[in-house]
Design an enzyme around this catalytic site. Structure first.
Site, PDB file in Angstrom:
ATOM      1  N   GLY A  33      -8.601  -2.396   3.720  1.00  0.00           N
ATOM      2  CA  GLY A  33      -7.409  -2.557   4.114  1.00  0.00           C
ATOM      3  C   GLY A  33      -7.089  -2.778   5.538  1.00  0.00           C
ATOM      4  N   ASN A  34      -5.845  -2.487   5.928  1.00  0.00           N
ATOM      5  CA  ASN A  34      -5.614  -2.518   7.534  1.00  0.00           C
ATOM      6  C   ASN A  34      -4.800  -1.558   7.999  1.00  0.00           C
ATOM      7  OD1 ASN A  34      -3.026  -3.796   7.348  1.00  0.00           O
ATOM      8  ND2 ASN A  34      -3.957  -5.366   6.360  1.00  0.00           N
ATOM      9  N   ARG A  35      -4.245  -1.466   9.237  1.00  0.00           N
ATOM     10  CA  ARG A  35      -3.664  -0.502   9.614  1.00  0.00           C
ATOM     11  C   ARG A  35      -2.167  -0.601   9.740  1.00  0.00           C
ATOM     12  NH1 ARG A  35      -7.099   3.222  12.160  1.00  0.00           N
ATOM     13  NH2 ARG A  35      -8.903   2.366  13.038  1.00  0.00           N
ATOM     14  N   SER A  36      -1.546  -1.806   9.009  1.00  0.00           N
ATOM     15  CA  SER A  36      -0.125  -2.015   8.900  1.00  0.00           C
ATOM     16  C   SER A  36       0.551  -0.724   8.286  1.00  0.00           C
ATOM     17  CB  SER A  36      -0.034  -3.223   8.391  1.00  0.00           C
ATOM     18  OG  SER A  36       1.592  -3.455   8.141  1.00  0.00           O
TER      19      SER A  36
END
Ligand code: CTP
Ligand code: CA
Length: 223
Positions: A33-36
């Protein structure tokens, strides 16, 4: 009154907005995933809905509350491939696409069908990743003349240079560039640079994501 006139200024327009991060499965229990946070995309969806537009909000992993608005259709997706399919389907009958989502650039070459187990003597793990399709590029290159495609550029360095490249290579009508080395994720404020075709560049002051959303819509729809 100007304010009253502005209220329904986007009536009859249909926008596709993407928000949040995609999730690329590793195995049944893990993902990349990512930090968005989804804040920017959701702010755009809300602002457009308030102005009377019909909004399709295609969202992945978000850490904020989703809007409840009769003008916003909520469409949840997980992977970048799911997002691509949803965007293509919705954009076919829309005027504008705004890609605020943080789409994964890489996915597993093969998703494990069982939970990956670690072995007692194992000290490292290698995952083979393959590139995902670029949703923005694919949609921009197939769009009709009366449709517009807007992208974001998240950079930690060489912001302007990288954003210019993205504007050209992706074929977007506009790129909203921001420096993500400076605590942007989950923040209510941001500072962006707008890049348009014909080399037009505007640096906007730091403001709330809600204000950026409204200004972006004014820029796109010229009201
Ligand atoms: N984007 C997309 N599909 C992808 C990757 C990115 O549609 N597979 C979109 C994003 O939603 C954003 C724009 O492309 O609107 C730029 O994303 P960004 O991550 O900044 O750039 P990339 O082209 O992915 O390049 P890099 O991450 O290497 O900087
Ligand atoms: Ca990327």
């Amino acid at each position: 009154e100007t304010f009253l006139n502005e209220r329904n200024v986007l009536q009859g327009k249909t926008l596709v907005v993407t928000a949040g991060g995609t999730e690329e499965a590793i195995d049944p229990v893990r993902f990349i995933g990512n930090r968005s946070s989804g804040k920017m995309g959701i702010a755009i969806a809300k602002a457009a809905a308030k102005l009377g537009a019909n909004v399709k909000l295609i969202y992945g992993n978000v850490t904020v509350t989703l809007p409840q608005d009769k003008n916003i259709e909520l469409i949840h997706v997980e992977s970048s491939e799911d997002m691509l399919q949803a965007v293509k389907k919705q954009f076919a009958r829309s005027d504008i696409l705004i890609m605020a989502a943080a789409v994964a650039d890489w996915r597993m070459k093969k998703v494990a069908d069982h939970k990956l187990k670690k072995q007692a003597d194992q000290t490292s793990l290698q995952l083979t990743l393959v590139k995902t399709k670029d949703i923005l590029r694919e949609v921009a290159h197939n769009k009709k003349d009366n449709q517009k495609v807007i992208g974001f550029a998240a950079e930690t360095n060489d912001l302007l240079q990288n954003a210019k490249k993205k504007l050209q290579s992706k074929g977007a009508d506009m790129i909203v560039a921001n420096d993500v080395s400076k605590n942007v994720f989950g923040n209510d404020e941001d500072q962006v640079i707008i890049l348009k075709q014909k080399g037009k560049i505007e640096k906007w002051p730091r403001m709330s994501k809600n204000q950026i959303a409204l200004r972006l819509l004014k820029e796109i729809f010229e009201f």
